[in-house]
Design an enzyme around this catalytic site. Structure first.
Site, mmCIF file in Angstrom:
data_model
loop_
_atom_site.group_PDB
_atom_site.id
_atom_site.type_symbol
_atom_site.label_atom_id
_atom_site.label_comp_id
_atom_site.label_asym_id
_atom_site.label_seq_id
_atom_site.Cartn_x
_atom_site.Cartn_y
_atom_site.Cartn_z
ATOM 1 N N ASN A 1 0.863 -1.184 0.000
ATOM 2 C CA ASN A 1 0.000 0.000 0.000
ATOM 3 C C ASN A 1 0.903 1.239 0.000
ATOM 4 O O ASN A 1 1.712 1.440 0.917
ATOM 5 C CB ASN A 1 -0.902 -0.021 1.240
ATOM 6 C CG ASN A 1 -1.855 1.157 1.282
ATOM 7 O OD1 ASN A 1 -1.481 2.274 0.943
ATOM 8 N ND2 ASN A 1 -3.078 0.914 1.714
ATOM 9 N N HIS B 1 -5.578 3.626 -1.678
ATOM 10 C CA HIS B 1 -6.874 3.909 -1.048
ATOM 11 C C HIS B 1 -7.177 5.393 -1.275
ATOM 12 O O HIS B 1 -6.937 6.225 -0.385
ATOM 13 C CB HIS B 1 -6.799 3.584 0.446
ATOM 14 C CG HIS B 1 -8.106 3.636 1.160
ATOM 15 N ND1 HIS B 1 -8.431 2.808 2.201
ATOM 16 C CD2 HIS B 1 -9.189 4.428 0.995
ATOM 17 C CE1 HIS B 1 -9.641 3.077 2.636
ATOM 18 N NE2 HIS B 1 -10.123 4.076 1.919
ATOM 19 N N GLU C 1 -8.801 0.406 -2.930
ATOM 20 C CA GLU C 1 -9.689 0.319 -1.775
ATOM 21 C C GLU C 1 -10.468 1.623 -1.619
ATOM 22 O O GLU C 1 -9.955 2.697 -1.945
ATOM 23 C CB GLU C 1 -8.887 0.160 -0.490
ATOM 24 C CG GLU C 1 -7.983 -1.039 -0.468
ATOM 25 C CD GLU C 1 -7.268 -1.162 0.874
ATOM 26 O OE1 GLU C 1 -6.971 -2.282 1.262
ATOM 27 O OE2 GLU C 1 -7.011 -0.128 1.519
ATOM 28 N N THR D 1 -8.322 6.923 9.442
ATOM 29 C CA THR D 1 -7.932 5.692 8.744
ATOM 30 C C THR D 1 -9.073 4.696 8.924
ATOM 31 O O THR D 1 -10.005 4.939 9.690
ATOM 32 C CB THR D 1 -6.600 5.145 9.290
ATOM 33 O OG1 THR D 1 -6.165 4.054 8.453
ATOM 34 C CG2 THR D 1 -6.708 4.673 10.727
ATOM 35 N N HIS E 1 -4.260 -4.211 7.626
ATOM 36 C CA HIS E 1 -4.295 -3.076 8.548
ATOM 37 C C HIS E 1 -3.404 -3.372 9.755
ATOM 38 O O HIS E 1 -3.675 -4.267 10.547
ATOM 39 C CB HIS E 1 -5.703 -2.694 9.021
ATOM 40 C CG HIS E 1 -5.761 -1.236 9.424
ATOM 41 N ND1 HIS E 1 -6.104 -0.228 8.545
ATOM 42 C CD2 HIS E 1 -5.418 -0.624 10.574
ATOM 43 C CE1 HIS E 1 -6.018 0.940 9.158
ATOM 44 N NE2 HIS E 1 -5.594 0.729 10.392
#
Ligand SMILES: CC(=O)[C@@H](O)[C@H](O)COP(=O)(O)O
Ligand SMILES: NCC(=O)COP(=O)(O)O
EC number: 2.6.99.2
Length: 237
Positions: free
Chosen positions: A7, A43, A70, A100, A190
């Site tokens: 990510n 994201h 995402e 987040t 995560h």
């Protein structure tokens, strides 16, 4: 094999701090691929505080590995994903101003909405994943809504891990078994890190993919990006 999707949100956060192109988000993504990443995750949030819509368009034609986008399926997000056609879209129940991601979907109460959105992406040939907690009912309803995969929200695992790894992973193993029994693919993410990733993988070796950003980019400050990616890959063996 469990794939490592890097990510790169935090690379964009750093870039945006000065408004220029340093570090270059596309170059970092391509370097991640060259260093062994199996995919790239972004994201894009509505306020574009890290990844921008333009980054998503810039990345698409250049990436050689799996591209995962995402986000919350607001109309602009759906439009972006349908135009860019990544390999995978992950639906996350975030509000526009959220710091987040901090929870999985209530797939039961959002069944109609999720079914419609997933149908749109499935019809476009984009693999779908739904971000969920370890609540097995939520996983059942993700399957009912038509998801190809679920992504387990691993922050509770990461937080509990230092206090007792067996107890921390136990609900995730049950959730992973439920997903498998329903024929769902399985992702996780995560707050996964070099500290907690291998134990998670060892207990759930049928994981399809982990997406990791915050800890991985932070580790790269000390270890360098190439070594960091190799160390995360080593945790998945
Ligand atoms: C869905 C998920 O857990 C991650 O994508 C997380 O949302 C990272 O987003 P930020 O980088 O904006 O914190
Ligand atoms: N889906 C999780 C993700 O992409 C990265 O989360 P984090 O490692 O930044 O916490």
């Amino acid at each position: 094999m469990t794939k490592l999707s890097v990510n790169i949100n935090k690379v964009a956060t750093l870039r945006n701090a000065r408004g220029g192109e340093v570090p270059n988000v596309v170059k970092v993504a391509l370097d991640c691929e060259n260093f062994g990443a199996d995919g790239i995750t972004v994201h894009p949030r509505p306020d574009e505080r890290h990844i921008r819509r333009s980054d998503v368009y810039d990345l698409r034609p250049l990436l050689r590995t799996e591209f995962n986008i995402e986000g919350y399926p607001a109309p602009e997000f759906i439009d972006l994903v349908l135009k860019v056609k990544p390999h995978q879209v992950t639906l996350v129940p975030d509000s526009p101003t959220q710091l987040t991601s901090n929870s999985g979907w209530d797939t039961k109460n959002n069944l109609e909405f999720l079914t419609e959105v997933l149908d749109t992406f499935n019809n476009a040939g984009i693999r779908t994943s739904v971000f969920v907690s370890t609540d097995v009912e939520m996983i059942e309803y993700a399957a009912k809504a038509g998801a190809d995969r679920v992504e387990l929200y691993t922050e509770p695992y990461a937080t509990a891990f230092p206090k007792g790894r067996e107890a921390a992973v136990a609900p995730f193993v049950e959730a992973a078994k439920m997903a498998r029994s329903l024929g769902l693919g399985l992702n996780a993410g995560h707050d996964l890190s070099l500290e907690n990733l291998n134990y998670f993988y060892t207990n759930i070796p049928w994981l399809d993919e982990v997406s990791i950003g915050h800890a991985l980019i932070s580790d790269a400050l000390y270890l360098g990006l190439e070594r960091t990616i190799q160390e995360y890959k080593n945790c998945l063996r």
